[in-house]
Enzyme design. Structure first.
Site, PDB file in Angstrom:
ATOM      1  N   TYR A  63      74.790  74.797  14.699  1.00 42.89           N
ATOM      2  CA  TYR A  63      73.364  74.463  14.790  1.00 42.89           C
ATOM      3  C   TYR A  63      73.050  73.246  13.913  1.00 42.89           C
ATOM      4  O   TYR A  63      72.421  72.282  14.361  1.00 42.89           O
ATOM      5  CB  TYR A  63      72.556  75.687  14.341  1.00 42.89           C
ATOM      6  CG  TYR A  63      71.073  75.470  14.266  1.00 42.89           C
ATOM      7  CD1 TYR A  63      70.268  75.607  15.390  1.00 42.89           C
ATOM      8  CD2 TYR A  63      70.464  75.144  13.052  1.00 42.89           C
ATOM      9  CE1 TYR A  63      68.895  75.416  15.303  1.00 42.89           C
ATOM     10  CE2 TYR A  63      69.101  74.958  12.961  1.00 42.89           C
ATOM     11  CZ  TYR A  63      68.317  75.093  14.093  1.00 42.89           C
ATOM     12  OH  TYR A  63      66.966  74.902  14.006  1.00 42.89           O
ATOM     13  N   VAL A  88      62.216  85.503   8.305  1.00 41.70           N
ATOM     14  CA  VAL A  88      62.030  86.686   7.458  1.00 41.70           C
ATOM     15  C   VAL A  88      60.555  87.062   7.354  1.00 41.70           C
ATOM     16  O   VAL A  88      60.214  88.247   7.312  1.00 41.70           O
ATOM     17  CB  VAL A  88      62.664  86.462   6.065  1.00 41.70           C
ATOM     18  CG1 VAL A  88      61.970  85.350   5.287  1.00 41.70           C
ATOM     19  CG2 VAL A  88      62.651  87.736   5.268  1.00 41.70           C
ATOM     20  N   PHE A 128      68.245  91.289   2.159  1.00 40.93           N
ATOM     21  CA  PHE A 128      69.694  91.089   2.164  1.00 40.93           C
ATOM     22  C   PHE A 128      70.124  90.539   0.806  1.00 40.93           C
ATOM     23  O   PHE A 128      69.667  89.468   0.402  1.00 40.93           O
ATOM     24  CB  PHE A 128      70.098  90.138   3.294  1.00 40.93           C
ATOM     25  CG  PHE A 128      69.710  90.646   4.664  1.00 40.93           C
ATOM     26  CD1 PHE A 128      69.877  91.983   5.009  1.00 40.93           C
ATOM     27  CD2 PHE A 128      69.148  89.791   5.615  1.00 40.93           C
ATOM     28  CE1 PHE A 128      69.506  92.460   6.266  1.00 40.93           C
ATOM     29  CE2 PHE A 128      68.780  90.268   6.864  1.00 40.93           C
ATOM     30  CZ  PHE A 128      68.956  91.606   7.195  1.00 40.93           C
TER      31      PHE A 128
HETATM   32  C1  UD2 Z   1      66.527  79.042   8.052  1.00 44.18           C
HETATM   33  C2  UD2 Z   1      66.144  78.800   9.481  1.00 44.18           C
HETATM   34  C3  UD2 Z   1      67.337  78.411  10.285  1.00 44.18           C
HETATM   35  C4  UD2 Z   1      68.077  77.250   9.656  1.00 44.18           C
HETATM   36  C5  UD2 Z   1      68.404  77.583   8.205  1.00 44.18           C
HETATM   37  C6  UD2 Z   1      69.001  76.389   7.500  1.00 44.18           C
HETATM   38  C7  UD2 Z   1      64.222  80.191   9.992  1.00 44.18           C
HETATM   39  C8  UD2 Z   1      63.743  81.418  10.686  1.00 44.18           C
HETATM   40  N1  UD2 Z   1      65.559  79.977  10.056  1.00 44.18           N
HETATM   41  O1  UD2 Z   1      67.358  80.190   7.948  1.00 44.18           O
HETATM   42  O2  UD2 Z   1      66.921  78.052  11.598  1.00 44.18           O
HETATM   43  O3  UD2 Z   1      67.292  76.085   9.742  1.00 44.18           O
HETATM   44  O4  UD2 Z   1      67.212  77.949   7.501  1.00 44.18           O
HETATM   45  O5  UD2 Z   1      69.379  76.698   6.227  1.00 44.18           O
HETATM   46  O6  UD2 Z   1      63.464  79.413   9.443  1.00 44.18           O
HETATM   47  N2  UD2 Z   1      66.136  88.002   4.876  1.00 44.18           N
HETATM   48  C9  UD2 Z   1      66.026  89.298   4.371  1.00 44.18           C
HETATM   49  N3  UD2 Z   1      65.694  90.302   5.220  1.00 44.18           N
HETATM   50  C10 UD2 Z   1      65.439  90.091   6.566  1.00 44.18           C
HETATM   51  C11 UD2 Z   1      65.572  88.761   7.067  1.00 44.18           C
HETATM   52  C12 UD2 Z   1      65.933  87.752   6.196  1.00 44.18           C
HETATM   53  O7  UD2 Z   1      66.248  89.534   3.176  1.00 44.18           O
HETATM   54  O8  UD2 Z   1      65.099  91.047   7.261  1.00 44.18           O
HETATM   55  C13 UD2 Z   1      66.467  86.909   3.953  1.00 44.18           C
HETATM   56  C14 UD2 Z   1      67.688  86.120   4.377  1.00 44.18           C
HETATM   57  O9  UD2 Z   1      68.846  86.716   3.909  1.00 44.18           O
HETATM   58  C15 UD2 Z   1      67.369  84.770   3.720  1.00 44.18           C
HETATM   59  C16 UD2 Z   1      65.849  84.685   3.741  1.00 44.18           C
HETATM   60  O10 UD2 Z   1      65.387  86.007   3.944  1.00 44.18           O
HETATM   61  O11 UD2 Z   1      67.793  84.743   2.388  1.00 44.18           O
HETATM   62  C17 UD2 Z   1      65.331  83.774   4.827  1.00 44.18           C
HETATM   63  O12 UD2 Z   1      65.958  84.177   6.037  1.00 44.18           O
HETATM   64  P1  UD2 Z   1      65.548  83.525   7.444  1.00 44.18           P
HETATM   65  O13 UD2 Z   1      66.420  84.142   8.463  1.00 44.18           O
HETATM   66  O14 UD2 Z   1      64.079  83.620   7.639  1.00 44.18           O
HETATM   67  O15 UD2 Z   1      65.838  81.972   7.266  1.00 44.18           O
HETATM   68  P2  UD2 Z   1      67.146  81.180   6.745  1.00 44.18           P
HETATM   69  O16 UD2 Z   1      66.734  80.450   5.514  1.00 44.18           O
HETATM   70  O17 UD2 Z   1      68.331  82.048   6.686  1.00 44.18           O
END
Ligand code: UD2
Length: 331
Positions: free
Chosen positions: A161, A205, A222
């Site tokens: 991605y 999230v 997480f």
């Molecule tokens: C974001 C972007 C992704 C990409 C990435 C680049 C979003 C939705 N996704 O991923 O497209 O650009 O950045 O680095 O914006 N978490 C929990 N519990 C949950 C879900 C998530 O603890 O039920 C945590 C997850 O482990 C992370 C944080 O929340 O530390 C943000 O997670 P995410 O999936 O919203 O976004 P991210 O930063 O992984």
């Protein structure tokens, strides 16, 4: 009355896309949405679907064309441009948005995300489109030790991605340099707000937590929850998009974030408090539990935002708590 300009929004039925459409129409554009409705929803555009907003060539209005951007934007737009005139600007948001899905299926990711961008750029070149604004991502940086992350930080994407977003940025730059197509790439950090779909395990999230907190269900963090993100409200992102697609600057790359960061654990607590009132007895509140950390997760993320401010005059000003309230109201 002269006809209002035509702007195309690819992925315009999606989360960020539909908010962008709202704003462009409010600003007086005729907007053509290209969307294949794989994740987008017609309901996101409901306010523009009545007879008052017919696309008859004069007033601000909406037209929806169902198509895959990666399979021929030319054919999709031919009838509209023949009837109503040329496309002036394109906001390119259509994409396969899951990092995890890109790891599982990199070829599809490349075809949709990089291929889609090339189709848009070929169209812009051939038809003399004045400006293309593209949704890139903080994923182009990969793991960075120095925070906040400036646009000059070496890029080292860690997923197909991120690679396809970066490749798209190179393509934008190439079309600007060689073909004179004005382009801007906006590197979105963690965008949140109303209409973000909470149903996939890989949804943002905030959409997942908002849904669960509102229903009194457990929020699952997480890892230890000390990881940080720069959460930026969709209304502020739209202001960045509108500024980028409206100006003549070319070859710009700008982060779109707030310049701040918050830990996931703080985020979870804030949402629970907003749902139940900080003074509510523990028993009425959603629990917060921990699960194993996601593999390959980045620990910290915070944008430098001076390019967005200095070049496009945009500062993300929505306070997290206000953005969260607006998000909760939608769940
Ligand atoms: C974001 C972007 C992704 C990409 C990435 C680049 C979003 C939705 N996704 O991923 O497209 O650009 O950045 O680095 O914006 N978490 C929990 N519990 C949950 C879900 C998530 O603890 O039920 C945590 C997850 O482990 C992370 C944080 O929340 O530390 C943000 O997670 P995410 O999936 O919203 O976004 P991210 O930063 O992984």
């Amino acid at each position: 009355m002269s006809a209002s300009p035509i702007a195309v929004v690819t992925g315009g039925a999606g989360f960020i896309g539909s908010h962008t459409v709202d704003k462009l129409i409010e600003l007086g554009h005729r907007v053509v949405v290209l969307d294949n409705f794989s994740t987008g929803k017609r309901a996101n555009l409901a306010r523009w679907l009545d007879a008052r907003h017919r696309f008859d060539g004069e007033q601000p209005a909406l037209e929806i064309v169902t198509c895959d951007v990666a399979h021929g934007i030319f054919a999709a737009l031919a009838a509209i441009t023949t009837k109503y005139g040329p496309v002036e600007r394109i906001v390119h948001l259509a994409a396969q948005v899951s990092v995890v899905a890109s790891v599982a299926n990199p070829l599809v990711d490349m075809q949709v995300n990089y291929g889609g961008t090339l189709h848009v750029l070929e169209y812009a070149r051939a038809m003399g489109v004045k400006k293309v604004a593209f949704a890139s991502s903080a994923a182009v940086y990969g793991e960075v030790s120095q925070m906040p992350v400036g646009e000059d930080t070496p890029t080292k994407p860690m997923s197909p991605y991120g690679i396809d977003k970066l490749a798209s940025e190179f393509a934008l730059d190439y079309y600007a340099a060689v073909h004179g197509v004005a382009t801007t790439a906006l590197r979105f950090f963690n965008v949140y707000g109303p209409r973000q779909d909470p149903t996939s395990p890989y949804s943002g999230v905030i959409s997942i937590f908002a849904d669960r907190a509102k229903a009194g269900q457990q929020l699952v963090i997480f890892g230890d929850g000390q990881q940080t993100r720069d959460f930026v409200y969709v209304g502020d992102v739209v202001r960045a998009i509108v500024a980028a697609v409206g100006d003549g600057n070319s070859r710009a790359v700008a982060n779109v974030g707030t310049g701040g960061e918050i830990t996931v654990v703080e985020l979870a607590r804030t949402l629970v408090d907003l749902c139940t009132g900080a003074a509510a007895p523990r028993a009425e509140r959603s629990g917060i539990v921990h699960a194993p950390a996601r593999a390959g997760e980045i620990l910290k993320s915070r944008a430098r935002v001076d390019v967005l401010r200095d070049r496009f005059g945009v500062v993300a000003e929505t306070k997290l708590v206000d953005g969260l309230r607006a998000t909760l109201a939608d769940h």
